[in-house]
Design a protein around this motif. Structure first.
Motif, PDB file in Angstrom:
ATOM      1  N   ASN A 149       0.823  -1.213   0.000  1.00 49.28           N
ATOM      2  CA  ASN A 149       0.000   0.000   0.000  1.00 49.28           C
ATOM      3  C   ASN A 149       0.856   1.261   0.000  1.00 49.28           C
ATOM      4  OD1 ASN A 149      -2.816  -0.898   0.034  1.00 49.28           O
ATOM      5  ND2 ASN A 149      -2.300  -1.863   1.966  1.00 49.28           N
ATOM      6  N   ALA A 150       2.030   1.202   0.628  1.00 50.51           N
ATOM      7  CA  ALA A 150       2.919   2.366   0.644  1.00 50.51           C
ATOM      8  C   ALA A 150       3.421   2.675  -0.766  1.00 50.51           C
ATOM      9  CB  ALA A 150       4.103   2.097   1.577  1.00 50.51           C
ATOM     10  N   THR A 151       3.777   1.642  -1.510  1.00 48.37           N
ATOM     11  CA  THR A 151       4.220   1.843  -2.889  1.00 48.37           C
ATOM     12  C   THR A 151       3.070   2.356  -3.744  1.00 48.37           C
ATOM     13  OG1 THR A 151       5.668  -0.071  -2.540  1.00 48.37           O
ATOM     14  CG2 THR A 151       5.497   0.764  -4.780  1.00 48.37           C
ATOM     15  N   ASN A 152       1.880   1.868  -3.465  1.00 42.55           N
ATOM     16  CA  ASN A 152       0.698   2.322  -4.177  1.00 42.55           C
ATOM     17  C   ASN A 152       0.440   3.807  -3.959  1.00 42.55           C
ATOM     18  OD1 ASN A 152      -2.780   2.207  -3.765  1.00 42.55           O
ATOM     19  ND2 ASN A 152      -1.812   1.817  -5.725  1.00 42.55           N
ATOM     20  N   LEU A 153       0.635   4.282  -2.725  1.00 44.64           N
ATOM     21  CA  LEU A 153       0.443   5.699  -2.419  1.00 44.64           C
ATOM     22  C   LEU A 153       1.473   6.575  -3.132  1.00 44.64           C
ATOM     23  CD1 LEU A 153      -0.289   5.565   1.433  1.00 44.64           C
ATOM     24  CD2 LEU A 153      -1.901   6.184  -0.369  1.00 44.64           C
ATOM     25  N   THR A 154       2.668   6.025  -3.357  1.00 40.99           N
ATOM     26  CA  THR A 154       3.741   6.790  -4.001  1.00 40.99           C
ATOM     27  C   THR A 154       3.500   6.949  -5.495  1.00 40.99           C
ATOM     28  OG1 THR A 154       5.252   5.878  -2.343  1.00 40.99           O
ATOM     29  CG2 THR A 154       6.268   6.921  -4.248  1.00 40.99           C
ATOM     30  N   ASP A 155       2.631   6.117  -6.057  1.00 41.06           N
ATOM     31  CA  ASP A 155       2.384   6.154  -7.499  1.00 41.06           C
ATOM     32  C   ASP A 155       1.367   7.242  -7.832  1.00 41.06           C
ATOM     33  OD1 ASP A 155       2.402   5.413 -10.195  1.00 41.06           O
ATOM     34  OD2 ASP A 155       0.765   3.984  -9.907  1.00 41.06           O
ATOM     35  N   ASP A 157      -2.622   0.035 -10.085  1.00 40.07           N
ATOM     36  CA  ASP A 157      -2.448  -0.842  -8.920  1.00 40.07           C
ATOM     37  C   ASP A 157      -1.820  -2.165  -9.326  1.00 40.07           C
ATOM     38  OD1 ASP A 157      -3.637   1.167  -7.539  1.00 40.07           O
ATOM     39  OD2 ASP A 157      -5.258  -0.039  -6.689  1.00 40.07           O
ATOM     40  N   THR A 158      -2.000  -2.552 -10.577  1.00 41.24           N
ATOM     41  CA  THR A 158      -1.390  -3.790 -11.077  1.00 41.24           C
ATOM     42  C   THR A 158       0.105  -3.778 -10.849  1.00 41.24           C
ATOM     43  OG1 THR A 158      -3.064  -3.823 -12.823  1.00 41.24           O
ATOM     44  CG2 THR A 158      -1.187  -5.308 -13.086  1.00 41.24           C
ATOM     45  N   GLY A 159       0.723  -2.635 -11.064  1.00 42.79           N
ATOM     46  CA  GLY A 159       2.162  -2.529 -10.870  1.00 42.79           C
ATOM     47  C   GLY A 159       2.554  -2.141  -9.463  1.00 42.79           C
ATOM     48  N   SER A 160       1.885  -1.137  -8.900  1.00 45.19           N
ATOM     49  CA  SER A 160       2.335  -0.594  -7.615  1.00 45.19           C
ATOM     50  C   SER A 160       2.156  -1.570  -6.456  1.00 45.19           C
ATOM     51  CB  SER A 160       1.604   0.715  -7.317  1.00 45.19           C
ATOM     52  OG  SER A 160       0.201   0.531  -7.266  1.00 45.19           O
ATOM     53  N   LEU A 161       1.037  -2.279  -6.402  1.00 44.09           N
ATOM     54  CA  LEU A 161       0.856  -3.263  -5.329  1.00 44.09           C
ATOM     55  C   LEU A 161       1.878  -4.387  -5.447  1.00 44.09           C
ATOM     56  CD1 LEU A 161      -3.034  -3.657  -5.020  1.00 44.09           C
ATOM     57  CD2 LEU A 161      -1.503  -2.225  -3.669  1.00 44.09           C
ATOM     58  N   ALA A 162       2.167  -4.794  -6.685  1.00 46.35           N
ATOM     59  CA  ALA A 162       3.135  -5.872  -6.908  1.00 46.35           C
ATOM     60  C   ALA A 162       4.535  -5.457  -6.461  1.00 46.35           C
ATOM     61  CB  ALA A 162       3.149  -6.267  -8.383  1.00 46.35           C
ATOM     62  N   THR A 199       3.556   7.372   3.210  1.00 43.85           N
ATOM     63  CA  THR A 199       2.482   6.768   3.995  1.00 43.85           C
ATOM     64  C   THR A 199       2.216   7.570   5.266  1.00 43.85           C
ATOM     65  OG1 THR A 199       3.100   4.577   3.171  1.00 43.85           O
ATOM     66  CG2 THR A 199       1.730   4.651   5.139  1.00 43.85           C
ATOM     67  N   LEU A 200       3.290   7.958   5.951  1.00 45.25           N
ATOM     68  CA  LEU A 200       3.131   8.731   7.184  1.00 45.25           C
ATOM     69  C   LEU A 200       2.458  10.071   6.923  1.00 45.25           C
ATOM     70  CD1 LEU A 200       6.537   8.041   9.000  1.00 45.25           C
ATOM     71  CD2 LEU A 200       4.293   7.045   9.495  1.00 45.25           C
ATOM     72  N   SER A 201       2.715  10.649   5.738  1.00 50.07           N
ATOM     73  CA  SER A 201       2.075  11.932   5.414  1.00 50.07           C
ATOM     74  C   SER A 201       0.558  11.772   5.293  1.00 50.07           C
ATOM     75  CB  SER A 201       2.654  12.506   4.119  1.00 50.07           C
ATOM     76  OG  SER A 201       2.227  11.779   2.970  1.00 50.07           O
ATOM     77  N   VAL A 202       0.115  10.652   4.757  1.00 49.62           N
ATOM     78  CA  VAL A 202      -1.323  10.396   4.649  1.00 49.62           C
ATOM     79  C   VAL A 202      -1.927  10.176   6.027  1.00 49.62           C
ATOM     80  CG1 VAL A 202      -3.070   8.813   3.753  1.00 49.62           C
ATOM     81  CG2 VAL A 202      -1.121   9.454   2.320  1.00 49.62           C
ATOM     82  N   ILE A 203      -1.245   9.370   6.843  1.00 49.14           N
ATOM     83  CA  ILE A 203      -1.739   9.096   8.198  1.00 49.14           C
ATOM     84  C   ILE A 203      -1.816  10.399   9.009  1.00 49.14           C
ATOM     85  CG2 ILE A 203      -1.208   7.924  10.367  1.00 49.14           C
ATOM     86  CD1 ILE A 203       0.099   5.695   8.699  1.00 49.14           C
ATOM     87  N   ALA A 204      -0.768  11.217   8.901  1.00 50.98           N
ATOM     88  CA  ALA A 204      -0.740  12.480   9.641  1.00 50.98           C
ATOM     89  C   ALA A 204      -1.835  13.426   9.157  1.00 50.98           C
ATOM     90  CB  ALA A 204       0.628  13.142   9.489  1.00 50.98           C
ATOM     91  N   GLN A 205      -2.050  13.467   7.841  1.00 57.45           N
ATOM     92  CA  GLN A 205      -3.077  14.353   7.279  1.00 57.45           C
ATOM     93  C   GLN A 205      -4.463  13.970   7.780  1.00 57.45           C
ATOM     94  OE1 GLN A 205      -2.916  17.133   5.698  1.00 57.45           O
ATOM     95  NE2 GLN A 205      -3.853  17.125   3.672  1.00 57.45           N
ATOM     96  N   PRO A 212      -0.839  12.211  -0.670  1.00 55.56           N
ATOM     97  CA  PRO A 212       0.494  12.016  -0.105  1.00 55.56           C
ATOM     98  C   PRO A 212       1.416  13.220  -0.329  1.00 55.56           C
ATOM     99  CG  PRO A 212      -0.195  10.085  -1.370  1.00 55.56           C
ATOM    100  CD  PRO A 212      -1.161  11.190  -1.678  1.00 55.56           C
ATOM    101  N   LEU A 213       2.611  13.149   0.253  1.00 54.62           N
ATOM    102  CA  LEU A 213       3.502  14.287   0.336  1.00 54.62           C
ATOM    103  C   LEU A 213       3.882  14.863  -1.025  1.00 54.62           C
ATOM    104  CD1 LEU A 213       5.040  16.007   2.397  1.00 54.62           C
ATOM    105  CD2 LEU A 213       6.961  14.426   2.168  1.00 54.62           C
TER     106      LEU A 213
END
Length: 371
Positions: A208-214, A270-275, A304-310, A332-333
């Motif tokens: 999920n962290a990689t997914n958020l970065t995409d 998500d096909t790529g980022s989740l993988a 990920t932390l930026s999303v949680i903090a937001q 995200p950030l």
């Protein structure tokens, strides 16, 4: 005329183009791989970093020239969220699900190149499972013509099941010392039974962290390539097969970037980022480098932390009307920096640089232990 104006503006503002960023990343990773291979006395060996990096990169780049037009003809265009940066709305219709060509290519080459190593096959199975979950989500987005795919609860449940099966394989096929958490400078912690919930969580969280970065052209693929190359070096003492797997995944990301660099012709979805996230976590668990992954994947952690903090800050500051304050302009950030005036290529370039510094720092810490 617009393209010419855009190039002149980039030159005036000192901004790098997406193509320049790609070749800088390619040069950095190639040089790093060559130096690391030379130091380990495996330069141009079949079990090197450089050859899989280049080989899979070339194959993924060529496949993209066939798959991207096919996705476009199938009208597999991305639906851009309306509450995101307004500059992204022009990307509506750009083909998505790009993970369907570079993830399988990297995995197929890794399995064959590693001589069908059991560890590589297990990690590959987990990676494909997460890619399949992402594909289902991408397909639902396209089918519904909305930026919402399967429900978050369903996606999470599927990720948990896939992660649980991988943990079960670890438990039944790996020695008990797989539960040992290696730390920098030769330190470590035997986690025992605590390892299993941590491992399960890591697989789901990293994907999920990689997914958020995409969220910006070239960002997830480039930062993942850096992390995979560093993780491959750390995994080599445990399994040469995992080194080959990581080099192949890094190469796949580079080949994908030929089509995903700014302005992107295709998104990984998500096909790529989740993988990608699942693969990073699986290799880290097998090679006892979960803590090192926190450093190598520091970009993913911060995103990920930026999303949680937001979300947390918004809920904590809600007034009587149910409206809270925002800690960042957007999460995200990377979106916060975009709305602060950074161009996409500036965000990507600086995140690449941060990822490279983190990878170098992590390897230097490990080298101090190896002596």
């Amino acid at each position: 005329m617009d393209a010419k104006i855009s190039r002149l503006e980039q030159q005036r503002l000192g901004k790098l183009s997406g193509t320049a960023l790609l070749w800088m990343l390619f040069s950095f990773l190639s040089l790093a791989a060559a130096m690391l291979d030379w130091q380990a006395e495996r330069l141009l060996s079949p079990v090197s970093l450089l050859l899989p990096l280049w080989g899979v990169g070339a194959i993924a780049a060529v496949l993209g020239h066939w798959v991207v037009p096919m996705l476009r003809s199938l009208k597999a265009g991305q639906i851009i969220r309306e509450d995101g940066p307004q500059a992204h709305l022009r990307k509506t219709g750009t083909p998505t699900m790009g993970g369907i060509f570079f993830i399988p290519a990297a995995i197929a080459l890794a399995v064959v190149w590693s001589g069908f190593s059991p560890e590589v096959m297990a990690v590959s199975a987990l990676t494909l499972a997460y890619a399949a979950i992402g594909w289902i989500d991408d397909w639902q987005i396209l089918r519904r013509k909305s930026n919402k795919g399967i429900s978050p609860r369903t996606k999470l449940a599927l990720q948990v099941v896939a992660g649980g099966l991988f943990c079960l394989w670890l438990y039944t096929h790996q020695p008990v010392d797989v539960t040992y958490l290696a730390l920098p400078l030769g330190w470590g912690i035997p986690l025992g039974l605590l390892f299993w919930p941590i491992a399960w969580f890591a697989l789901v969280a990293e994907s999920n962290a990689t997914n958020l970065t995409d969220g910006v052209d070239g960002l997830a693929a480039g930062t993942s390539a850096i992390a995979f190359l560093g993780l491959g070096v750390l995994a080599a003492p445990t399994s040469i097969g995992l080194l080959v797997f990581c080099a192949c995944m890094a190469g796949g990301c580079l080949g994908f970037l030929m089509h995903n660099r700014n302005p992107a012709r295709v998104f990984m979805g998500d096909t790529g980022s989740l993988a990608l996230g699942g693969a990073l976590a699986a290799v880290a668990l097998l090679s006892q480098n979960l803590f090192s992954l926190l450093i190598l994947g520091g970009i993913f952690l911060v995103e990920t932390l930026s999303v949680i903090a937001q979300v947390g800050y918004y809920k904590a500051t809600k007034n009587e009307q149910g409206i809270g304050k925002r800690l960042f302009k957007m999460s995200p950030l990377h979106h916060h920096f975009e709305l602060s005036g950074w161009a996409e290529t500036q965000v990507v370039g600086r995140f690449y640089l941060a990822g490279a510094v983190l990878a170098i720092a992590c390897l230097l810490l490990q080298a101090a232990h190896w002596g």
